[in-house]
Design a protein around this motif. Structure first.
Motif: not given
Length: 722
Positions: A352-361
């Motif tokens: 998928h290579s989204c510009m915003e890296p995968v992240n989560c709080i």
């Protein structure tokens, strides 16, 4: 109040700040067959927060400010703006003064909140129009009552109600207290398409300034008091275990506070890793580099790319697969023919290579966990995390932020679950950030698929078509294999073909690997479209027919005939000359039909140059043509990369690509001139975030065949080597 403070307001707190206490107009759209719009008083609005089943609500306060609570995410596809544009039209307010707030995840109130399948506008626009028109009518009635005049003599414009005969006017904010006491009309008349002043206009996006001046809060921007930061060294093979680890060096890195084993759920399986927690993401990353981990990768298959596609081809030779749809007797016709087409197409695994890296709080608080981040499917996260952590679904609170790209990856619940597990372990809120290498090597991926396509042409007509697909079924990652065929085996194939081709079949040849797969922009239409539309081009060549003429012959639907007319007209298809490379393809995806024509030429010194791409879109009712064009142009870029530049490959069960240096993206110099045309009609709205992608690759390879006589059946391929 700062943007960050505003973003952290609870929904109950927002209603209080909005001035609901008897001095605001709040309209809710109840989830029912009738989709009834109702005026809400303070108690009802508060109840809506707590449990009344509402799909959406509009709030107008005493200064005339209009707010919509939106149940879907904005990940670049433009719904943040489009929803406001819909409301501005029927409510008669300034588009740029409508405020949009993202709702928390709550399936009881909002139904599905999955931002995927290009479903937000096509699934919501009728309700949004009705809700906005109802608000306008209630305000008009409130003004008419105040002035003691017939409501028919009043009209709304730019946030005011005007009385034609007397010239009186009142700002919406002046009317909300009276309007809040009225009962919403059961039926309101919506504007005719010809009367639109805002909808269908190419207006500048509301979210563009926010994303350029830093106001927009993406998941990676979000901060909470006491927030810790973590990265995870995960097993490079999905089913592997952590055998042992040495955190001595990692714990010596300044800022690193804890290192421990973590298990993240990936749908029906688990992935193990070692979490490094620190007071900054940078410190956590340095700690991760200092880790020493020994993995246990025994007891499961370590597969490689060559093996995957060899096995798929062997299956296509020997297995009839699970039939999805069969009409007539394609097997009999094909078996009885001495002159049939029988070819295999192949599409690769893709990231998928989204510009915003995968992240989560996540913040685990004993009896509940609250999540903030770039999520496409809050309902799925609530369901999954609640089951994995033994919580009631309502105790998993999911807050949506802006997404810097999603493409299906951020619908997965794995990364929110991992963040929740880490938060529980450390007893504090934590933001888990995936590096680009994590994203590239961990997946999930668009599945690599092989297709066997067989066909018979007799007397210039199609006698039979038979398609078999061998590739991983995304559904099997979410639920056990039920022995049914992949429901998306025929996705993208135009339905009118079923009416005009007597003998036709689609079958799914089951194929499994330990590689995690999931939805990728346009899902299976992106791979099916390449195989099926390329094969129809081969069928046209064998029948001695022009490729578009053959499609016209078998696509009797009036809208498709008009789409083909437009494709021919804008591209000069009928006047193209010999030795010019023109290719065409048409696919359907999520309610919209899109036709691509690609023109190519030979480059001096060898290779192929893409001269121009024409795209004709029939998406029915639509909001903003500029957003449609942007989505199509983005789809062409993404389709170009997937067809000619990048792929995910495996060796010994591990991904070989790690970052953009070996999973290259198209550069600005690679992008062809793209011209987008939208067909106007009154049909129901289709999606647009995804449908512009599937037809590009087959149109390109069909054009290359037209120019060179070389048929390309395997992706990706090198344009410079053709």
């Amino acid at each position: 109040m700062s943007v960050q403070e505003k973003e952290n307001i609870s929904r109950r707190g927002f209603l209080k700040l909005a001035g609901i206490a008897g001095s605001a107009l709040c309209l809710g759209l109840y989830v029912s067959e009738k989709a009834e719009a109702s005026v809400l008083n303070e108690a009802q609005a508060t109840a809506a927060i707590e449990g009344v089943e509402l799909a959406a609500w509009i709030i107008i306060n005493t200064d005339g400010k209009v707010t919509l609570i939106s149940h879907r995410a904005e990940m670049g596809q433009g719904v943040y703006h489009s929803i406001a544009q819909i409301i501005a039209e029927e409510l008669e307010v300034d588009l740029y003064k409508v405020d949009i707030q993202f709702a928390q995840g709550d399936e009881k109130k909002f139904g599905s909140q999955l931002t995927g399948g290009s479903s937000t506008i096509r699934g919501s626009y009728k309700n949004l129009l009705k809700l906005s028109a109802t608000a306008r009518q209630v305000l008009i009635q409130a003004a008419a009552n105040r002035w003691n005049v017939p409501a028919a003599e009043c009209y709304a414009a730019l946030g005011h109600v005007h009385h034609k005969p007397s010239g009186k006017s009142a700002h919406y904010g002046e009317l909300v207290a009276d309007a809040a006491k009225l009962t919403a009309p059961a039926n309101v008349k919506l504007k005719a398409r010809a009367d639109y002043k805002v909808i269908t206009k190419p207006l500048h996006r509301r979210d563009s300034p926010l994303k350029t001046n830093g106001e927009a809060i993406f998941g990676i921007d979000k901060r909470l008091p006491g927030l810790q930061f973590a990265v995870v060294e995960r097993n490079p093979r999905l089913r592997g275990k952590v055998k042992s680890f040495d955190a001595t060096a990692a714990l010596k890195v300044p800022g690193v506070t804890k290192v421990f084993k973590v298990v993240m759920g990936v749908w029906t399986t688990d992935r193990e890793g070692v979490a490094v927690v620190a007071n900054s993401t940078w410190a956590a990353m340095q700690g991760k580099k200092a880790l020493k981990v020994e993995w246990d990768d025994t007891g499961f298959e370590h597969i490689s790319t060559a093996e995957i596609f060899t096995r798929q081809r062997e299956l296509l030779k020997t297995s009839e697969g699970l039939p999805l749809r069969t009409q007539g007797d394609p097997n009999g016709v094909i078996a009885g023919s001495a002159d049939k087409l029988d070819v295999v197409y192949e599409t690769p695994y893709q990231s998928h290579s989204c510009m915003e890296p995968v992240n989560c709080i996540a913040h685990f608080q004993g009896d509940k966990v609250e999540i903030w981040g770039p999520v496409q499917a809050p309902n799925w996260i609530q369901d999954y995390v609640s089951k994995k952590m033994g919580l009631a679904p309502e105790k998993v609170i999911v807050n949506m932020t802006f997404l810097g790209g999603g493409f299906g990856r951020k619908a997965m619940p794995d990364y929110p679950h991992e963040a929740a597990v880490i938060s529980k372990e450390i007893g504090a809120p934590v933001q888990v950030v995936w590096t680009r290498e994590d994203d590239a090597t961990q997946g999930p991926y668009r599945p690599g698929i092989s297709y066997r396509c067989e066909g018979v042409v007799e007397n210039g007509a199609i006698s039979a078509l038979k398609f078999r697909m061998a590739g991983q079924n995304n559904d099997h990652w979410r639920s056990p294999d039920n022995g049914r065929p992949n429901r998306s085996t025929s996705e993208g194939f135009l339905k009118p073909y079923y009416d005009s081709i007597k003998n036709l079949s689609f079958s799914d040849v089951p194929f499994k690997t330990p590689i995690p797969t999931s939805f990728w922009r346009s899902v299976y239409a992106s791979t099916n479209g390449f195989a099926y539309e390329s094969f129809l081009d081969e069928i046209a060549h064998k029948a001695g027919k022009d490729p578009l003429a053959l499609r016209r012959e078998y696509l009797k639907d009036e809208r498709l005939q008009k789409l083909i007319d437009k494709m021919e007209a804008v591209s000069g298809w009928k006047s193209r000359r010999k030795n010019q490379g023109f290719g065409a393809a048409i696919t359907e995806c999520f309610g919209s039909t899109v036709g691509h024509i690609v023109k190519v030429s030979k480059k001096t010194g060898g290779g192929i140059h893409i001269d121009k791409v024409w795209v004709v879109v029939d998406c029915g009712w639509y909001v903003n043509p500029d957003i449609i064009k942007a989505q199509v142009e983005g789809s062409v870029v993404m389709g170009l990369g997937a067809a000619t530049i990048h792929e995910i490959t495996f060796k010994d069960g591990m991904v070989e690509q790690r970052n953009f240096y070996d999973y290259k993206m198209p550069r600005i110099t690679d992008i062809p001139l793209t011209e987008v045309h939208i067909i106007d009609n009154d049909a129901d709205a289709g999606g647009m975030g995804e449908p512009g992608l599937p037809a590009f690759a087959p149109a390109l390879t069909n054009a290359i065949f037209d120019l060179t006589g070389k048929r390309i059946r395997k992706l990706p391929f090198d344009l410079n080597a053709v």
